[in-house]
Structures are given as C-alpha cells and as structure tokens.
Scaffold this motif. Sequence first.
Motif, short mmCIF file in Angstrom:
data_model
loop_
_atom_site.label_atom_id
_atom_site.label_comp_id
_atom_site.label_asym_id
_atom_site.label_seq_id
_atom_site.Cartn_x
_atom_site.Cartn_y
_atom_site.Cartn_z
N THR A 117 3.73 -3.63 2.60
CA THR A 117 5.07 -3.47 3.20
C THR A 117 6.05 -2.91 2.19
N GLN A 118 6.07 -3.46 1.00
CA GLN A 118 7.01 -3.02 -0.03
C GLN A 118 6.84 -1.53 -0.36
N SER A 119 5.61 -1.11 -0.59
CA SER A 119 5.35 0.28 -0.98
C SER A 119 5.66 1.24 0.16
N SER A 120 5.37 0.83 1.39
CA SER A 120 5.65 1.69 2.55
C SER A 120 7.14 1.94 2.69
N ILE A 121 7.94 0.89 2.54
CA ILE A 121 9.39 1.03 2.70
C ILE A 121 9.99 1.82 1.56
N MET A 122 9.53 1.58 0.34
CA MET A 122 10.05 2.34 -0.79
C MET A 122 9.70 3.82 -0.66
N ALA A 123 8.47 4.12 -0.28
CA ALA A 123 8.07 5.52 -0.11
C ALA A 123 8.83 6.16 1.05
N GLY A 124 9.05 5.40 2.13
CA GLY A 124 9.80 5.93 3.26
C GLY A 124 11.24 6.23 2.91
N THR A 125 11.85 5.42 2.05
CA THR A 125 13.24 5.65 1.65
C THR A 125 13.41 7.03 1.01
N PHE A 149 3.50 8.77 4.49
CA PHE A 149 3.61 7.86 3.35
C PHE A 149 3.14 6.46 3.72
N CYS A 150 3.43 6.02 4.93
CA CYS A 150 2.92 4.71 5.38
C CYS A 150 1.40 4.74 5.50
N LEU A 151 0.87 5.85 6.00
CA LEU A 151 -0.58 5.98 6.10
C LEU A 151 -1.21 5.98 4.71
N GLN A 152 -0.54 6.60 3.75
CA GLN A 152 -1.04 6.58 2.37
C GLN A 152 -1.14 5.15 1.85
N GLN A 153 -0.12 4.34 2.12
CA GLN A 153 -0.13 2.95 1.65
C GLN A 153 -1.18 2.13 2.39
N LEU A 154 -1.43 2.44 3.67
CA LEU A 154 -2.50 1.75 4.40
C LEU A 154 -3.86 2.10 3.81
N GLN A 155 -4.06 3.36 3.46
CA GLN A 155 -5.32 3.77 2.83
C GLN A 155 -5.50 3.06 1.49
N ASN A 193 5.88 -1.44 9.50
CA ASN A 193 6.22 -0.73 8.27
C ASN A 193 6.68 0.69 8.55
N ALA A 194 5.99 1.38 9.47
CA ALA A 194 6.36 2.76 9.79
C ALA A 194 7.75 2.83 10.40
N GLY A 195 8.08 1.88 11.29
CA GLY A 195 9.40 1.87 11.89
C GLY A 195 10.51 1.65 10.88
N VAL A 196 10.32 0.65 10.00
CA VAL A 196 11.33 0.39 8.97
C VAL A 196 11.42 1.58 8.01
N SER A 197 10.29 2.20 7.69
CA SER A 197 10.29 3.35 6.80
C SER A 197 11.09 4.51 7.38
N MET A 198 10.99 4.72 8.69
CA MET A 198 11.76 5.80 9.32
C MET A 198 13.26 5.50 9.32
N VAL A 199 13.60 4.23 9.51
CA VAL A 199 15.02 3.85 9.40
C VAL A 199 15.53 4.14 7.99
N MET A 200 14.76 3.73 6.98
CA MET A 200 15.18 3.94 5.60
C MET A 200 15.14 5.43 5.22
N VAL A 287 9.93 -3.65 18.07
CA VAL A 287 11.35 -3.44 17.75
C VAL A 287 11.49 -2.44 16.60
N ALA A 288 10.74 -2.67 15.53
CA ALA A 288 10.84 -1.78 14.38
C ALA A 288 10.21 -0.42 14.64
N GLY A 289 9.01 -0.41 15.26
CA GLY A 289 8.30 0.84 15.47
C GLY A 289 9.02 1.77 16.43
N VAL A 290 9.33 1.27 17.63
CA VAL A 290 9.99 2.11 18.64
C VAL A 290 11.45 2.38 18.25
N GLY A 291 12.15 1.32 17.85
CA GLY A 291 13.55 1.50 17.47
C GLY A 291 13.71 2.41 16.26
#
Length: 306
Positions: A117-125, A149-155, A193-200, A287-291
């Motif tokens: 989660t941490q890495s996905s959000i930081m990379a998304g920012t 970037f989220c897919l990278q962190q999942l891998q 994670n992807a939803g929050v990353s897009m917000v950031m 909520v996070a993904g769609v929103g």
Amino acid sequence: MSQVLHTPPQAPAPAPATDDLAALAARHGLSVSGARPSLPEYVRQLWARRHFITAFATAKLTAQYSQAKLGQVWQVMTPLLNAAVYYFIFGVLLGTKHGVPDYIPFLVTGVFIWTFTQSSIMAGTRAISGNLGLVRALHFPRAALPLSFCLQQLQQLLFSMGALVVILLCFGVPVGVSWLLALPALFLQFTFNAGVSMVMARMGAKTPDIAQLMPFVLRTWMYVSGVMWSIDKLAQKDSLPQVVTVALAANPAAVYIDLMRFALIDSFHASQLPAHVWALAVGWALVAGVGGFIYFWKAEETYGRG
C-alpha cells in the motif's frame, strides 16, 4: 487623389461567431486537442492499452534495482530488513510481541502487505509530475500511469511472497486451504491502492510538494494500522474509547493486513477480525477504486499543461 484621401476607412469584417466555428469544426470532423473523453470511452481507451500498462510496470520493476549489485534481491531484502528493525524496536524493546502467537509471521505479513500500500501510493503521487516528458510527448489515457505503478508494486509483492512463505513454514505455520483467501484479499487491496494512487496522482500533478509530505502521512498511517502490534489485543483493553478501537479496526490498511494474516497464519482466528471484515474490504475497494478513477478522469485534459 483627393477622392482617395477622403475615402472613409472600411470597417473590419466581423469575426466568426464561436458557434459558427464549432459548427465548422464539427462539419469537418475536428475536435479539441486533448479534450477529455466520456467515461465509457475513457475506460475503453484504457483497456486498449492494457499491454502497455503491463509492459511499463514490468520494465519499471526490472530497472528499479539495476544499478545495485544484488539486483532484484533487494525486492525481498528491503521489507525483510524493515521487519527486522520493527521486531527489535516494537517486539523486543516495547514488548508488543507478548500475547501475540506466531509474532514473527504476524509482523512480517503486516510489513509486506503494508509496504504494498505504501509504495503504491507514493509511486502514484509522482505518477504524473515525475513523468511529464512522457505525458507531454504521447497521447494516451493518463490513468495508465498510476495503474502501471500499482501493478509494478503488486508484481514486487508477489515476487516477495516467496520469502514470506518460507518464513511461515520455518516458524511452523502449516499450509492450509485458507491460503486461497489471499487471492481475493490481494485483488481488493490492489483496487483500493489503485484508487488512492489516482487521487494522489491528480493532487500531485497540481501540487508536486505533496510528494514531500506523503512520507510523514504514510508513516503515521502505518503506526495506526496494526503492522507491528495487534489491534485485537488493544480492543480488549478499556484504556481507549470504543469509537477509537472501531475506527482502528475499520482502517482500510488494517483490514487488508488482517485479511492476509487470517488467510496465511493458522493461529490468527476469525474472532480477531473486525465485524463484517469482507464487507469492509469490498466497500473500501469500491469507494477508493471507483471514486478515485472518476476523480482522476475529471482532470484528464489538465495533465501535463501549464
């Protein structure tokens, strides 16, 4: 000559009306450059570039540690070293391991899942602000960047799960059918994670300084997510108001960590999970993904400009 000199100046021709220009452009099949497509069309464009998203994520993952002598080994070593530090500080010095069965598997699972989660959000920012050259040079749906970037962190997490399995087996945690629950839990966490990353990503594109603030926000979030300590043990005490313990248990990061612990660790029982945990996990993901996706899409035409 006098007639020429005294001829009144001709008034300039009126400029074409905006509506006339729009009609003329529409008649010839022209559209505004970089205009935001409709939401269904945006989803279709994104799906058409799914191979690019996957290839971009894989290339980023491969290049991440290309300059290090140990190379991709750092994908496993980094969360393991973090877990070792947390074990010494929280488990030994602060005594959070007391009363928690299989504390090392408990801790390592929490660190691995939180790192995702941490890495996905930081990379998304930094997804837009850190890739302006790519954004300005090529036309593609910009949501492809935070998603890749989220897919990278999942891998990276899946690559590291091999080490997690070895640790679980070394500490006597048996393989069980419940391990299959890790798959839907990871899918829901990836969606969140992807939803929050897009917000950031949208916020970071407008205000790049947010990337400097995020490490402090994420560190605080980690400390209240039960990574190093048991929320269930804290809830059994009367020192905190009930509303606080409920908020801690419903924290989305804690929900996904608890689900993974329940799936992988035999001694982590269903009674230690918050009420309606799967409903919470699905709700946070939706909520996070769609929103987050809609929030990012609404600013599509602004990315890379200014």
